[in-house]
Enzyme design. Sequence first.
Site, PDB file in Angstrom:
ATOM      1  N   ASP A 173       0.831  -1.213   0.000  1.00  0.00           N
ATOM      2  CA  ASP A 173       0.000   0.000   0.000  1.00  0.00           C
ATOM      3  C   ASP A 173       0.853   1.245   0.000  1.00  0.00           C
ATOM      4  O   ASP A 173       1.632   1.475   0.913  1.00  0.00           O
ATOM      5  CB  ASP A 173      -0.901   0.038   1.235  1.00  0.00           C
ATOM      6  CG  ASP A 173      -2.036  -0.919   1.076  1.00  0.00           C
ATOM      7  OD1 ASP A 173      -2.865  -0.990   1.966  1.00  0.00           O
ATOM      8  OD2 ASP A 173      -2.096  -1.591   0.026  1.00  0.00           O
ATOM      9  N   GLU A 186       8.082 -13.394  -5.936  1.00  0.00           N
ATOM     10  CA  GLU A 186       8.406 -14.668  -6.568  1.00  0.00           C
ATOM     11  C   GLU A 186       9.515 -15.357  -5.794  1.00  0.00           C
ATOM     12  O   GLU A 186      10.577 -14.787  -5.587  1.00  0.00           O
ATOM     13  CB  GLU A 186       8.895 -14.455  -8.007  1.00  0.00           C
ATOM     14  CG  GLU A 186       9.175 -15.759  -8.713  1.00  0.00           C
ATOM     15  CD  GLU A 186      10.320 -15.694  -9.706  1.00  0.00           C
ATOM     16  OE1 GLU A 186      11.392 -15.173  -9.365  1.00  0.00           O
ATOM     17  OE2 GLU A 186      10.127 -16.172 -10.824  1.00  0.00           O
TER      18      GLU A 186
HETATM   19  C1  GLC Z   1      12.914 -15.217 -12.405  1.00  0.00           C
HETATM   20  C2  GLC Z   1      12.396 -15.277 -13.834  1.00  0.00           C
HETATM   21  C3  GLC Z   1      13.322 -16.100 -14.698  1.00  0.00           C
HETATM   22  C4  GLC Z   1      14.743 -15.576 -14.576  1.00  0.00           C
HETATM   23  C5  GLC Z   1      15.188 -15.564 -13.098  1.00  0.00           C
HETATM   24  C6  GLC Z   1      16.556 -14.932 -12.911  1.00  0.00           C
HETATM   25  O1  GLC Z   1      12.812 -16.483 -11.817  1.00  0.00           O
HETATM   26  O2  GLC Z   1      11.098 -15.798 -13.860  1.00  0.00           O
HETATM   27  O3  GLC Z   1      12.911 -16.064 -16.041  1.00  0.00           O
HETATM   28  O4  GLC Z   1      15.631 -16.364 -15.321  1.00  0.00           O
HETATM   29  O5  GLC Z   1      14.256 -14.804 -12.350  1.00  0.00           O
HETATM   30  O6  GLC Z   1      16.548 -13.557 -13.000  1.00  0.00           O
END
Ligand code: GLC
Length: 499
Positions: A173, A186
């Site tokens: 936010d 991720e």
């Molecule tokens: C993330 C991306 C992948 C990339 C990795 C390293 O996992 O999805 O495509 O190679 O980062 O930067």
Amino acid sequence: IESRLDYIKELGVGAVWLSPIYKSPMKDFGYDIEDFKDIAPVFGTMEDFRSLSRAMKQEIDIKLLLDFIPNHSSDQHEWFKKSLMKQEPYTDYYVWADAKGVDDDGKPMPPNNWKAVFGGSAWEWKEERQQFYLHQFLKQQPDLNYRNPKILPWSVDVLQFWLDQGVDGILLDHNSVNQTKIMIVETYLPVDKVMDYYGNKTRSIAHFPFNFELITSISHNITAAKVYNIIQTWMEHMPQDAWANWMVGNHDKSRVATRFGPELVDAMNMITMLLPGTPVVYNGEEMGMEDTDISWRDTKDSAGINAGPTKYKLFSRDPERTPMQWNSGKNAGFSTANQTWLPVNPNYVSLNAEAQLAAEWSHIKVFKLLVAARKAEPLVFGAYLHLQKVVKLYCLPKNLKNKEKIKNFEIPGERNLITNPDTYIRINKHMRVKEGHPGYMVVVNFSNKTETVDLTKMAHVPDISTVYVFSITYAHQFSVRSRISNKDVTMPGIGGLVL
Ligand code: GLC
């Protein structure tokens, strides 16, 4: 992208996540960033970006999310060049370490045995500095040193820069502009560790960490039981009141149609679209695009190139990254150039967005109906019931042979639900309900045999349902809005139904 916003709007998409668009030598398709505040000319200019951001916001109200890569930069980033030469203040911007010693040939030995994701040691020797640097990914992607107190404020500054350009997502936010921003994280870790990235009551982290389980935990032999387990594991580990998300394909893994077979494309979309939370869809999955066979000569992904001409197919991510198939024209309508970055899949002649939008029934048509359903109360706020919720045996295929054992199994409130034990690995069902609204039921047959299912064995299921949407493989059997008896729903081989 701006010229294709109509399509994105027509699908019903709520937010677009762009993979990295920053200035980059493209050793890892933009995930190796040379300048975090500039755009790669191959994707356009800052003005193009602002124009896209404006069009999305003002004309069609679709959110724009950017991919930020805090872990590393490109080795062409000016910081790395200066760090290499020990120029202050950059000396410790990256993770440098001395050699452990020298090997028999007199070559410096890395500090430890850590491996890089794309193969080989995670340490690279630099003569200039007489030290190794850490790279978890390619050697052209040196890891930034977050133990250096200057790095965290720098990453916040980069995020602020893009938020100021009108981006809707990456950061939590963002109250100073009085607008809600989103941050997604991720990380490839076991589910219980991934959950840490939701944060807790006192310290929130991301709105959600990506759920890669449907990508990483099942490859080819998909069964109803495996899918059930994955859904259940995520739901059970998620902190209370957290928001789920589901991803079946992405730019790092083989396409859904190739991994699970084209017949399951619609069914996987049905499952993920109608679960609680946000479905994250990789472009082309809405029409069931397939992996493209890429020759060694055409290979662009460093993960493939590093593996060499005999093994590149095991590692290259090029097959799932070929151009979007818009139509049956030149380069599938993706580009007017004579050659595209990666070759177009030859199946584009029939498998393309234009053809599927024109067809009476197609993956895209199914997808659009699924997205449209997501506005219904039970799907936004309703409860989620998984109809295999009953026994632990589903995860032990060995035990499935032991029919006696299963027959004796008591299912609270839903006795005799499973009359045929094999059904565990074949049929997957879930339901979304909210009082006062018609509920939704997703039923998927994962086997290639016809299955007849009695849905009325389950609590809360009425005798009759209305068909909302069905897999294209079921088009000869069902029609939209028709009424069917829930007592004996016949599902002809692989495919799914939403009732
Ligand atoms: C993330 C991306 C992948 C990339 C990795 C390293 O996992 O999805 O495509 O190679 O980062 O930067």
